[in-house]
Motif scaffolding. Sequence first.
Motif, PDB file in Angstrom:
ATOM      1  N   ILE A  57       0.860  -1.178   0.000  1.00 22.19           N
ATOM      2  CA  ILE A  57       0.000   0.000   0.000  1.00 22.19           C
ATOM      3  C   ILE A  57       0.898   1.229   0.000  1.00 22.19           C
ATOM      4  N   ALA A  58       0.644   2.145  -0.934  1.00 23.47           N
ATOM      5  CA  ALA A  58       1.465   3.350  -1.086  1.00 23.47           C
ATOM      6  C   ALA A  58       0.702   4.573  -0.602  1.00 23.47           C
ATOM      7  N   MET A  59       1.249   5.213   0.423  1.00 23.28           N
ATOM      8  CA  MET A  59       0.667   6.438   0.979  1.00 23.28           C
ATOM      9  C   MET A  59       1.674   7.567   0.769  1.00 23.28           C
ATOM     10  N   VAL A  60       1.273   8.616   0.065  1.00 21.32           N
ATOM     11  CA  VAL A  60       2.157   9.732  -0.266  1.00 21.32           C
ATOM     12  C   VAL A  60       1.891  10.898   0.674  1.00 21.32           C
ATOM     13  N   HIS A  61       2.947  11.377   1.319  1.00 19.92           N
ATOM     14  CA  HIS A  61       2.828  12.569   2.169  1.00 19.92           C
ATOM     15  C   HIS A  61       2.869  13.780   1.240  1.00 19.92           C
ATOM     16  N   GLU A  72      -5.674  21.600  -2.643  1.00 22.91           N
ATOM     17  CA  GLU A  72      -6.398  20.417  -3.099  1.00 22.91           C
ATOM     18  C   GLU A  72      -5.889  19.891  -4.436  1.00 22.91           C
ATOM     19  N   VAL A  73      -5.378  20.772  -5.285  1.00 19.33           N
ATOM     20  CA  VAL A  73      -4.878  20.340  -6.586  1.00 19.33           C
ATOM     21  C   VAL A  73      -3.742  19.327  -6.439  1.00 19.33           C
ATOM     22  N   SER A  74      -3.036  19.347  -5.316  1.00 22.49           N
ATOM     23  CA  SER A  74      -1.989  18.357  -5.064  1.00 22.49           C
ATOM     24  C   SER A  74      -2.579  16.953  -4.994  1.00 22.49           C
ATOM     25  N   VAL A  75      -3.713  16.840  -4.343  1.00 22.99           N
ATOM     26  CA  VAL A  75      -4.404  15.551  -4.251  1.00 22.99           C
ATOM     27  C   VAL A  75      -4.849  15.115  -5.643  1.00 22.99           C
ATOM     28  N   THR A  76      -5.411  16.049  -6.395  1.00 21.75           N
ATOM     29  CA  THR A  76      -5.856  15.749  -7.761  1.00 21.75           C
ATOM     30  C   THR A  76      -4.677  15.262  -8.592  1.00 21.75           C
ATOM     31  N   TYR A  77      -3.525  15.893  -8.431  1.00 20.86           N
ATOM     32  CA  TYR A  77      -2.330  15.480  -9.168  1.00 20.86           C
ATOM     33  C   TYR A  77      -1.912  14.065  -8.778  1.00 20.86           C
ATOM     34  N   ILE A  78      -1.819  13.794  -7.469  1.00 22.41           N
ATOM     35  CA  ILE A  78      -1.400  12.463  -7.001  1.00 22.41           C
ATOM     36  C   ILE A  78      -2.389  11.408  -7.484  1.00 22.41           C
ATOM     37  N   ARG A  79      -3.667  11.695  -7.377  1.00 18.10           N
ATOM     38  CA  ARG A  79      -4.693  10.732  -7.782  1.00 18.10           C
ATOM     39  C   ARG A  79      -4.649  10.457  -9.286  1.00 18.10           C
ATOM     40  N   GLY A  80      -4.433  11.498 -10.087  1.00 18.87           N
ATOM     41  CA  GLY A  80      -4.468  11.348 -11.534  1.00 18.87           C
ATOM     42  C   GLY A  80      -3.171  10.896 -12.174  1.00 18.87           C
ATOM     43  N   THR A  82      -0.511   9.056 -10.370  1.00 21.66           N
ATOM     44  CA  THR A  82       0.186   7.965  -9.690  1.00 21.66           C
ATOM     45  C   THR A  82      -0.817   6.860  -9.371  1.00 21.66           C
ATOM     46  N   ARG A  83      -0.305   5.770  -8.868  1.00 16.56           N
ATOM     47  CA  ARG A  83      -1.152   4.661  -8.422  1.00 16.56           C
ATOM     48  C   ARG A  83      -1.258   4.643  -6.897  1.00 16.56           C
ATOM     49  N   ALA A  84      -1.032   5.790  -6.261  1.00 19.09           N
ATOM     50  CA  ALA A  84      -1.071   5.863  -4.797  1.00 19.09           C
ATOM     51  C   ALA A  84      -2.438   5.440  -4.268  1.00 19.09           C
ATOM     52  N   ASP A  85      -2.398   4.719  -3.150  1.00 18.74           N
ATOM     53  CA  ASP A  85      -3.639   4.323  -2.480  1.00 18.74           C
ATOM     54  C   ASP A  85      -4.213   5.469  -1.669  1.00 18.74           C
ATOM     55  N   GLY A  86      -3.328   6.356  -1.205  1.00 21.41           N
ATOM     56  CA  GLY A  86      -3.808   7.436  -0.371  1.00 21.41           C
ATOM     57  C   GLY A  86      -2.747   8.472  -0.102  1.00 21.41           C
ATOM     58  N   GLN A 101     -12.392  12.255  -2.600  1.00 20.39           N
ATOM     59  CA  GLN A 101     -11.963  11.718  -3.898  1.00 20.39           C
ATOM     60  C   GLN A 101     -11.792  10.204  -3.858  1.00 20.39           C
ATOM     61  N   GLY A 102     -12.086   9.587  -2.718  1.00 21.64           N
ATOM     62  CA  GLY A 102     -12.021   8.133  -2.602  1.00 21.64           C
ATOM     63  C   GLY A 102     -10.662   7.574  -2.246  1.00 21.64           C
ATOM     64  N   MET A 103      -9.753   8.443  -1.808  1.00 19.55           N
ATOM     65  CA  MET A 103      -8.421   7.974  -1.424  1.00 19.55           C
ATOM     66  C   MET A 103      -8.388   7.636   0.061  1.00 19.55           C
ATOM     67  N   LEU A 104      -7.477   6.737   0.449  1.00 16.17           N
ATOM     68  CA  LEU A 104      -7.200   6.511   1.859  1.00 16.17           C
ATOM     69  C   LEU A 104      -6.518   7.765   2.395  1.00 16.17           C
ATOM     70  N   THR A 105      -6.753   8.069   3.661  1.00 15.95           N
ATOM     71  CA  THR A 105      -6.194   9.303   4.208  1.00 15.95           C
ATOM     72  C   THR A 105      -5.622   9.100   5.601  1.00 15.95           C
ATOM     73  N   VAL A 106      -4.523   9.826   5.842  1.00 16.60           N
ATOM     74  CA  VAL A 106      -3.906   9.879   7.160  1.00 16.60           C
ATOM     75  C   VAL A 106      -3.764  11.353   7.528  1.00 16.60           C
ATOM     76  N   GLN A 107      -4.372  11.731   8.644  1.00 21.21           N
ATOM     77  CA  GLN A 107      -4.196  13.083   9.185  1.00 21.21           C
ATOM     78  C   GLN A 107      -3.047  13.013  10.175  1.00 21.21           C
ATOM     79  N   ARG A 108      -2.012  13.794   9.941  1.00 21.61           N
ATOM     80  CA  ARG A 108      -0.809  13.756  10.773  1.00 21.61           C
ATOM     81  C   ARG A 108      -0.818  14.937  11.740  1.00 21.61           C
ATOM     82  N   PHE A 109      -0.543  14.635  13.030  1.00 25.99           N
ATOM     83  CA  PHE A 109      -0.472  15.660  14.070  1.00 25.99           C
ATOM     84  C   PHE A 109       0.880  15.602  14.775  1.00 25.99           C
TER      85      PHE A 109
END
Length: 187
Positions: A57-61, A72-80, A82-86, A101-109
Amino acid sequence: MEAIASILAESPIIAAVKNDCGLEKALSTDCRMVFLLYGNICNIGGLVARIKDAGKIAMVHVDLVDGLANKEVSVTYIRGNTRADGIISTKPPIVKFAKEQGMLTVQRFFLIDSIAMENCRKYMETGKADMVEILPATMPKIIRKIAGYCRMPIIAGGLISDKEDIMLALQAGAMGVSSTNHDVWNM
């Protein structure tokens, strides 16, 4: 959500990679999830492809990809592109958009003080992430407190140096531990 919990229960150590050497090592481990903490708009697709081709599973920070804005355009770029899962981000609007957008997400604190702790608690009440990553991971008392009110899987990251750190984080309520420390990936 159940699939993520199942994956973390089976493989709670997440390989977090910050360079090509780390990626090479992560691809040869049993870690099922990889947090990609580096890259740029020219190579991110290839880096993600290597993770996916290894069956992980590939998660891109997205905050750490050179050439992308914290928008938000960064997410659109990664989604369109790459094959990133989230994605992983410290920015709640970015996480919310990625989730929509249907991607897996991690909120980092980064929990550096009581104000950050309160912001984290407030986010848990309304946040939409699939997982929450709290840093640093070497604070079991705080992990336990957050696990008491968090409905999302908690990932503890940062400053993990040995098996004891991993066990303390998991015993305190974290479902997974992310680390850039290659020595702990096969524990």
